[in-house]
Each structure stands twice: as C-alpha cells, then as structure tokens.
Design an enzyme around this catalytic site. Sequence first.
Site, PDB file in Angstrom:
ATOM      1  N   ILE A   1      38.140  17.446   9.353  1.00  0.00           N
ATOM      2  CA  ILE A   1      37.160  17.690  10.192  1.00  0.00           C
ATOM      3  C   ILE A   1      36.688  16.588  11.238  1.00  0.00           C
ATOM      4  O   ILE A   1      36.611  15.486  10.811  1.00  0.00           O
ATOM      5  CB  ILE A   1      35.738  17.922   9.550  1.00  0.00           C
ATOM      6  N   LYS A   2      36.830  16.836  12.761  1.00  0.00           N
ATOM      7  CA  LYS A   2      36.740  15.692  13.497  1.00  0.00           C
ATOM      8  C   LYS A   2      35.364  15.482  14.057  1.00  0.00           C
ATOM      9  O   LYS A   2      34.751  16.278  14.490  1.00  0.00           O
ATOM     10  CB  LYS A   2      37.707  16.083  14.966  1.00  0.00           C
ATOM     11  N   ILE A   3      34.945  14.179  13.980  1.00  0.00           N
ATOM     12  CA  ILE A   3      33.607  13.951  14.287  1.00  0.00           C
ATOM     13  C   ILE A   3      33.658  12.695  15.310  1.00  0.00           C
ATOM     14  O   ILE A   3      34.359  11.686  15.040  1.00  0.00           O
ATOM     15  CB  ILE A   3      32.705  13.284  12.953  1.00  0.00           C
TER      16      ILE A   3
END
Length: 375
Positions: free
Chosen positions: A144-146
Amino acid sequence: MSTSSKPAPIQDLEEVGVSVWLDDLSRERLRSGNLVELVETKGIVGVTTNPSIFQAALAQGDAYDEQLRELAASGTDVDDAVFALTTDDVREACDVFRPIYEATDGVDGRVSIEVDPRAARDTARTVELAQALSDTVDRPQVFIKIPATQEGLSAITDTLGAGISVNVTLIFSLERYRAVMNAYLEGLEKALAAGEDISTIHSVASFFVSRVDSEIDARLEKIGTDEALALRGKAGVANARLAYQAYEEVFSTPRWERLEAEGGRKQRPLWASTGVKNPDYSDTLYVVDLAAPNTVNTMPEKTLDAVLDHGEVRGDQVSGTYEEAQQVLDRLAELGVDYTEVTDQLEREGVEKFEASWAELLDGVRTELDKAGTK
C-alpha cells in the site's frame, strides 16, 4: 524464471543487489500477456502504480469497457468504481508475481497501489483507505503506497502496526527520509507489541530522483555561471546517494538490531522517478549510477529498454561516495540553491500532480459509467 536466464544487464543489477520493478500497469498489459512476457524476457520482479499510471491506463483502449458496463448497471458511484477497477488490476498482477514472491520469501514479486491522494494530508483517512485496499486486493504481496507527507508519517506507522506492508512514496529530502525510516521502525515496534509476526511485514521507501535534477537544473540555468552549469545533472544522484548513507546508518543501530532479532526486515530504498527528463543525460543514468545492495529501481518501460539495450552496470556505485555527494549539495548551497525550498516544493507538486491525475481518473470513469449506462 531463473537469474541465469535473465538479460545480462538485469542479471548484473541483481548481482549488485538491485531488484528491477516496472513503473507501470494496465489491464491491457494483463489481458494481452504482456506483463507475463516482461517477467519472462526482461526480468522484472515487481510493479509499481500511481494515480497517473491508472489514469493513463483507463484513458486508452477498451480493456475496461465490460467492467464499466457492469458497474454502471449496478449503480456503482464513481469513487467505488475507481476502487474496483484499480484493485482488480492489482490483484491480477499480484497473481502474476506470486511465484517470484514465494521464491524470494516475500522480498520481490510485489505490486503497489496508492491510497486516494486526496487523503495525503489526512492521517486517519489514509489509514482507513490503506486497510480497505489491503483487504480488497487480498494478496500477501500487495504494497500500500502512502505519501511521505508530514501527516502521512503517522499513517505509515499505524498501517505497518496493523501488519500491512507499505511502499512509502514521494520522498525528496534527506530529513523526511530519516523521518520515514523512523516511522517504519515505530510501525514494527507497534506491530510487535500487538503480537504481529513482523517477519511478514515488508516496506520500501520510494526516494525520487529525476524530479530533483529537473528543478535544481532550472535554478542553476537561471544563475547561469560556468560553476552553476557544471553542476547540472548531479543533484539527483548525490541526494539519493546520501539517502543510502542514511539508510546504512539507521539499519545498523541497536534499535534496529533488536527488531531484526525479532524477524524484522530492512526497509529497502527504492529509486523512483528514474526516467531521465533531460535528453542530454544518459538514459540509464539513474539506474547505473544508483546501483547498490538491497535496493529497488522502479523504471518506466522506456528506461528498462534502454538498460537492456546499452546499460553498462559497473557494480555498486553508491557505497563510499558520500563525501563527494555531500560536496555537490554544499556547492549548490553556496550558489544560493535552497535545498529545503526545492524539496518542499517537489513534495507539494507531487501531491498536486497525483490529485490532478486522480481527478482526471474520476472524470474519465464518470463519463464511461454514463456512457455504459445508456447502452
């Protein structure tokens, strides 16, 4: 695919310790078998996506038409439709990479999907979206890219603390990168306290390269002296090399060693934005000059093809270069190029660019849903 059967430049990078990921994904790549072909013939071992990539994918061709008709028929709103379209692509890509994920004990075979960039300044919303993306994709190798905004740091810690692997994106400054590594360690500590098996939690920190050169080069050209012009094309690599120095420092501390003893994995530096913007520079610059152990280089296909065609990998080009790299940043400061001002601007522009791409994506899907609903 065995290492020995990979193209020579990719094998050379792997011998240094570099994992090659593709910075692109589309349903067309999945449906046509192109993604499988890239794995088998070009040696990629992972994929990254972002809102701009999804917007481009949905704007081209008809690969999404059938699903759009189904979504329109069920009365799905535009936000939920985008969520369904993108998570389906990422889930399918995860299945393509599952053998690599298993063969590398979870290090590679990774596919990244970004939280809605409109939440980049909202910690609680980012954590909520990260959990929803992880649950919906439902594959162990999803990242998951944050974004590494100030508000994103706590979201990174909380998401990791929940046992979800994270790709931290939009890192430009050394100060923010150190904060990202700290957020990672805090996340592992939180997960450990909650009884999670931290050996299953992975992370990469996406440090952006070419955009640094583009902005600083423009400032150097405005200064216009011979000394200023001689520094063009040097800041991006120097900045990344100093980031690697910070990585080596953080992941050799007693704090890290305690986590490692519990099964913790190092958060690998990932070189992002590696497509060269200036045609005067070598189109393999940000690959060859940033080859280093335990790193990822995520490349647009054009850059990947350039590396395959004429990339000359010269081994580790980062370790031990730190004094020279610091001299580059010192000389820039002496010329009046404000490093903090540049990196703050790039982060702001990065979030704005992804928000704009997301808005285009929403508009495009809304139009397609309307069209599909009238058929």
